[in-house]
Enzyme design. Sequence first.
Site, PDB file in Angstrom:
ATOM      1  N   GLY A  10     -36.470  83.254  -9.942  1.00 36.21           N
ATOM      2  CA  GLY A  10     -35.501  82.432  -9.209  1.00 36.21           C
ATOM      3  C   GLY A  10     -34.521  83.296  -8.450  1.00 36.21           C
ATOM      4  O   GLY A  10     -33.663  83.954  -9.037  1.00 36.21           O
ATOM      5  N   CYS A 273     -23.264  72.191  -9.575  1.00 35.14           N
ATOM      6  CA  CYS A 273     -23.149  72.154 -11.035  1.00 35.14           C
ATOM      7  C   CYS A 273     -22.398  70.960 -11.611  1.00 35.14           C
ATOM      8  O   CYS A 273     -22.892  70.318 -12.533  1.00 35.14           O
ATOM      9  CB  CYS A 273     -22.463  73.422 -11.526  1.00 35.14           C
ATOM     10  SG  CYS A 273     -23.533  74.853 -11.410  1.00 35.14           S
ATOM     11  N   ARG A 343     -24.525  71.948  -1.382  1.00 31.98           N
ATOM     12  CA  ARG A 343     -25.019  70.964  -2.348  1.00 31.98           C
ATOM     13  C   ARG A 343     -23.880  70.077  -2.864  1.00 31.98           C
ATOM     14  O   ARG A 343     -22.861  70.573  -3.291  1.00 31.98           O
ATOM     15  CB  ARG A 343     -25.735  71.679  -3.499  1.00 31.98           C
ATOM     16  CG  ARG A 343     -27.087  72.247  -3.075  1.00 31.98           C
ATOM     17  CD  ARG A 343     -27.764  73.017  -4.193  1.00 31.98           C
ATOM     18  NE  ARG A 343     -27.142  74.305  -4.412  1.00 31.98           N
ATOM     19  CZ  ARG A 343     -27.566  75.194  -5.320  1.00 31.98           C
ATOM     20  NH1 ARG A 343     -28.607  74.909  -6.080  1.00 31.98           N
ATOM     21  NH2 ARG A 343     -26.953  76.353  -5.456  1.00 31.98           N
ATOM     22  N   ARG A 439      -7.878  68.914   1.990  1.00 26.84           N
ATOM     23  CA  ARG A 439      -7.652  70.081   1.134  1.00 26.84           C
ATOM     24  C   ARG A 439      -6.191  70.495   1.075  1.00 26.84           C
ATOM     25  O   ARG A 439      -5.872  71.546   0.482  1.00 26.84           O
ATOM     26  CB  ARG A 439      -8.498  71.262   1.653  1.00 26.84           C
ATOM     27  CG  ARG A 439      -9.997  70.997   1.629  1.00 26.84           C
ATOM     28  CD  ARG A 439     -10.501  70.951   0.202  1.00 26.84           C
ATOM     29  NE  ARG A 439     -11.952  70.794   0.155  1.00 26.84           N
ATOM     30  CZ  ARG A 439     -12.668  71.044  -0.932  1.00 26.84           C
ATOM     31  NH1 ARG A 439     -12.079  71.449  -2.040  1.00 26.84           N
ATOM     32  NH2 ARG A 439     -13.968  70.867  -0.928  1.00 26.84           N
TER      33      ARG A 439
HETATM   34  C1  UDX Z   1     -18.587  75.944 -11.025  1.00 28.37           C
HETATM   35  C2  UDX Z   1     -17.857  76.657 -12.175  1.00 28.37           C
HETATM   36  O1  UDX Z   1     -16.517  76.987 -11.758  1.00 28.37           O
HETATM   37  C3  UDX Z   1     -18.603  77.911 -12.587  1.00 28.37           C
HETATM   38  O2  UDX Z   1     -17.977  78.498 -13.710  1.00 28.37           O
HETATM   39  C4  UDX Z   1     -20.038  77.533 -12.935  1.00 28.37           C
HETATM   40  O3  UDX Z   1     -20.767  78.687 -13.262  1.00 28.37           O
HETATM   41  C5  UDX Z   1     -20.704  76.805 -11.781  1.00 28.37           C
HETATM   42  O4  UDX Z   1     -19.924  75.669 -11.399  1.00 28.37           O
HETATM   43  P1  UDX Z   1     -18.765  76.329  -8.390  1.00 28.37           P
HETATM   44  O5  UDX Z   1     -19.339  74.951  -8.384  1.00 28.37           O
HETATM   45  O6  UDX Z   1     -19.505  77.424  -7.707  1.00 28.37           O
HETATM   46  O7  UDX Z   1     -18.558  76.828  -9.907  1.00 28.37           O
HETATM   47  O8  UDX Z   1     -17.284  76.309  -7.738  1.00 28.37           O
HETATM   48  P2  UDX Z   1     -15.871  75.809  -8.273  1.00 28.37           P
HETATM   49  O9  UDX Z   1     -14.858  76.791  -7.839  1.00 28.37           O
HETATM   50  O10 UDX Z   1     -15.865  75.474  -9.703  1.00 28.37           O
HETATM   51  O11 UDX Z   1     -15.605  74.479  -7.430  1.00 28.37           O
HETATM   52  C6  UDX Z   1     -16.343  73.284  -7.636  1.00 28.37           C
HETATM   53  C7  UDX Z   1     -15.770  72.164  -6.770  1.00 28.37           C
HETATM   54  O12 UDX Z   1     -14.492  71.754  -7.246  1.00 28.37           O
HETATM   55  C8  UDX Z   1     -15.558  72.576  -5.305  1.00 28.37           C
HETATM   56  O13 UDX Z   1     -15.941  71.511  -4.466  1.00 28.37           O
HETATM   57  C9  UDX Z   1     -14.064  72.810  -5.224  1.00 28.37           C
HETATM   58  O14 UDX Z   1     -13.551  72.623  -3.935  1.00 28.37           O
HETATM   59  C10 UDX Z   1     -13.549  71.747  -6.188  1.00 28.37           C
HETATM   60  N1  UDX Z   1     -12.222  72.077  -6.734  1.00 28.37           N
HETATM   61  C11 UDX Z   1     -12.058  73.151  -7.550  1.00 28.37           C
HETATM   62  C12 UDX Z   1     -11.129  71.262  -6.429  1.00 28.37           C
HETATM   63  O15 UDX Z   1     -11.255  70.275  -5.694  1.00 28.37           O
HETATM   64  N2  UDX Z   1      -9.913  71.568  -6.962  1.00 28.37           N
HETATM   65  C13 UDX Z   1      -9.710  72.642  -7.773  1.00 28.37           C
HETATM   66  O16 UDX Z   1      -8.577  72.846  -8.239  1.00 28.37           O
HETATM   67  C14 UDX Z   1     -10.830  73.466  -8.087  1.00 28.37           C
HETATM   68  P1  ADP Z   2     -29.248  78.208  -8.457  1.00 32.12           P
HETATM   69  O1  ADP Z   2     -27.976  77.763  -7.801  1.00 32.12           O
HETATM   70  O2  ADP Z   2     -29.374  77.676  -9.868  1.00 32.12           O
HETATM   71  O3  ADP Z   2     -29.491  79.672  -8.390  1.00 32.12           O
HETATM   72  P2  ADP Z   2     -31.232  77.794  -6.348  1.00 32.12           P
HETATM   73  O4  ADP Z   2     -31.912  76.530  -5.934  1.00 32.12           O
HETATM   74  O5  ADP Z   2     -30.334  78.500  -5.397  1.00 32.12           O
HETATM   75  O6  ADP Z   2     -30.449  77.442  -7.713  1.00 32.12           O
HETATM   76  O7  ADP Z   2     -32.327  78.865  -6.814  1.00 32.12           O
HETATM   77  C1  ADP Z   2     -33.413  78.601  -7.644  1.00 32.12           C
HETATM   78  C2  ADP Z   2     -34.650  79.330  -7.110  1.00 32.12           C
HETATM   79  O8  ADP Z   2     -35.689  79.223  -8.102  1.00 32.12           O
HETATM   80  C3  ADP Z   2     -35.235  78.791  -5.819  1.00 32.12           C
HETATM   81  O9  ADP Z   2     -35.262  79.813  -4.843  1.00 32.12           O
HETATM   82  C4  ADP Z   2     -36.670  78.333  -6.211  1.00 32.12           C
HETATM   83  O10 ADP Z   2     -37.629  78.578  -5.201  1.00 32.12           O
HETATM   84  C5  ADP Z   2     -36.943  79.174  -7.427  1.00 32.12           C
HETATM   85  N1  ADP Z   2     -37.984  78.620  -8.320  1.00 32.12           N
HETATM   86  C6  ADP Z   2     -38.078  77.363  -8.800  1.00 32.12           C
HETATM   87  N2  ADP Z   2     -39.153  77.218  -9.604  1.00 32.12           N
HETATM   88  C7  ADP Z   2     -39.774  78.424  -9.644  1.00 32.12           C
HETATM   89  C8  ADP Z   2     -40.953  78.940 -10.330  1.00 32.12           C
HETATM   90  N3  ADP Z   2     -41.683  78.168 -11.124  1.00 32.12           N
HETATM   91  N4  ADP Z   2     -41.281  80.232 -10.115  1.00 32.12           N
HETATM   92  C9  ADP Z   2     -40.524  81.018  -9.318  1.00 32.12           C
HETATM   93  N5  ADP Z   2     -39.417  80.598  -8.670  1.00 32.12           N
HETATM   94  C10 ADP Z   2     -39.022  79.322  -8.823  1.00 32.12           C
END
Ligand code: UDX
Ligand code: ADP
Length: 459
Positions: A10, A273, A343, A439
């Site tokens: 991945g 996430c 996403r 924001r």
């Molecule tokens: C999150 C977790 O923070 C991280 O630990 C985990 O590994 C993956 O998920 P991420 O989604 O990359 O990380 O970004 P993050 O900074 O958490 O922001 C998530 C969303 O919340 C964004 O849309 C951000 O704009 C929003 N956010 C964050 C707010 O609206 N207000 C805040 O105070 C903080």
């Molecule tokens: P994340 O944010 O969790 O890293 P992404 O979608 O950015 O998620 O990355 C996941 C990657 O895993 C993609 O590039 C996808 O092509 C790859 N992937 C999914 N299934 C397989 C598999 N069976 N073998 C190898 N790569 C895979």
Amino acid sequence: MKVKNICCIGAGYVGGPTMAVIAQKNPEIKVTIVDINEERINAWNDSDLSKLPIYEPGLAEIIKDTRGKNLFFSTEIDEAIDRSEMIFISVNTPTKTYGKGKGQAADLKYIELCARNIAKVATTDKIVVEKSTLPVRTAEAVKSILDNTGNGINFHILSNPEFLAEGTAIEDLLNPDRVLIGGESEEAIDSLAMVYNSWVPEDQILRTNIWSSELSKLTANAFLAQRVSSINAISELCEHTEANVDEVARAIGMDSRIGPKFLKASVGFGGSCFQKDILSLVYIARNYNLNEVADYWEQVIIMNDHQKRRFSDNLIKTLYNTVSGKKIALLGWAFKKDTNDTRESAAIYVADHLLNEQAQISVYDPKVPKQKVYADLNYLNTRSEKENETNVAVENSPYDAIDGAHAIAIMTEWDEFRNYDWEEIYNKMKKPAFVFDGRNILDKNKINKIGFKYYSIGQ
Ligand code: UDX
Ligand code: ADP
Ligand code: UDX
């Protein structure tokens, strides 16, 4: 055992940066990142570092240092698996879009495919590390597949969830609050701890049982998302009471039990996430018949959907209850600043809602390419691809995006938005010129003085 070869399945937002840092800090370990997506691997191998598939501050420099030395990107999955003593699974686990648990449960098909692939080709003992966020007890399924379909060798499963946030991935990886390793075999845990020990002090490496580790990742994301929904809930109350949400956030954040981070009111959280992990938590709770637990966490998502919706509702209401035929400029499409990831970005849902009201949308984002904006809207399936193309323009300059617009909606907190020539922007817009700051990044007094009608969150 000291590991010499690592394979990561991945090459995405998690696998790419994490392995780059592991390779940089462990020059004696050969790290190979594999992916079934050839286009993505080619992009990781591109000599032009601006073409890397993901944008993260500081990432290109590390790739430059390590690629071709001890960091490799490849589509030769089987070979990399067989050669490595340690295999990270870092594939995507999106919310299911079909069948049982549709719209809630995590889709584990990619994880299962990886496990089967490892079992099929491995001829020596392996440590298999779950890096992707997974529902609690997934390791059980992975172990069962490995043990039942493997070639009679030993597999040790570890859970090592990644806590990096996009936009600050490299900084988070270099200075993690903690590294969490869950597992049964002390020896396997030690092997992984040794990889991190190259730069993470031992007392920041937390060892737990495997189920605690899996559940901690879901819980951390649920708590973080809950803070955003909590402050967003208060932001709506502020708008009715003349309290100011940023002042409230500051006041409560100084209570050391609450803390100042993650209290920024916004148009709603996005990212790959938060929503996915809470839905997964809700689904798991319901599976155990824990309905109060499920309802409690589900409310975080309900609040977030409400926040996105009320942002666009407020925009429409303020524009005299109609946006039909009006040009609305969206500044920012990414789910947060300093990433090209879109996403679950709030911008997608706000745009979709405005398009339903027949608005003409123009979009500018410093890092998101045009095709991505259309792909995100088309994925919703709300209208035909042709209609999206006709009614949405994606511009290369913010000044083109706002030219002749009735309103601007700020969707992402990109730093550059603060420093635009807002006088010029005002002059190019229809009057009254509205700004909806999702924001709270602009200086309200300055913007009002220019003549804009300015609306922010919770003020
Ligand atoms: C999150 C977790 O923070 C991280 O630990 C985990 O590994 C993956 O998920 P991420 O989604 O990359 O990380 O970004 P993050 O900074 O958490 O922001 C998530 C969303 O919340 C964004 O849309 C951000 O704009 C929003 N956010 C964050 C707010 O609206 N207000 C805040 O105070 C903080
Ligand atoms: P994340 O944010 O969790 O890293 P992404 O979608 O950015 O998620 O990355 C996941 C990657 O895993 C993609 O590039 C996808 O092509 C790859 N992937 C999914 N299934 C397989 C598999 N069976 N073998 C190898 N790569 C895979
Ligand atoms: C609370 C606020 O802490 C304080 O700032 C405010 O001024 C008044 O309300 P108090 O109710 O006196 O103070 O005690 P607190 O320590 O907050 O505990 C409240 C309840 O929560 C107690 O029953 C406590 O046992 C419980 N609690 C607290 C937990 O169950 N777990 C915790 O982690 C913390």
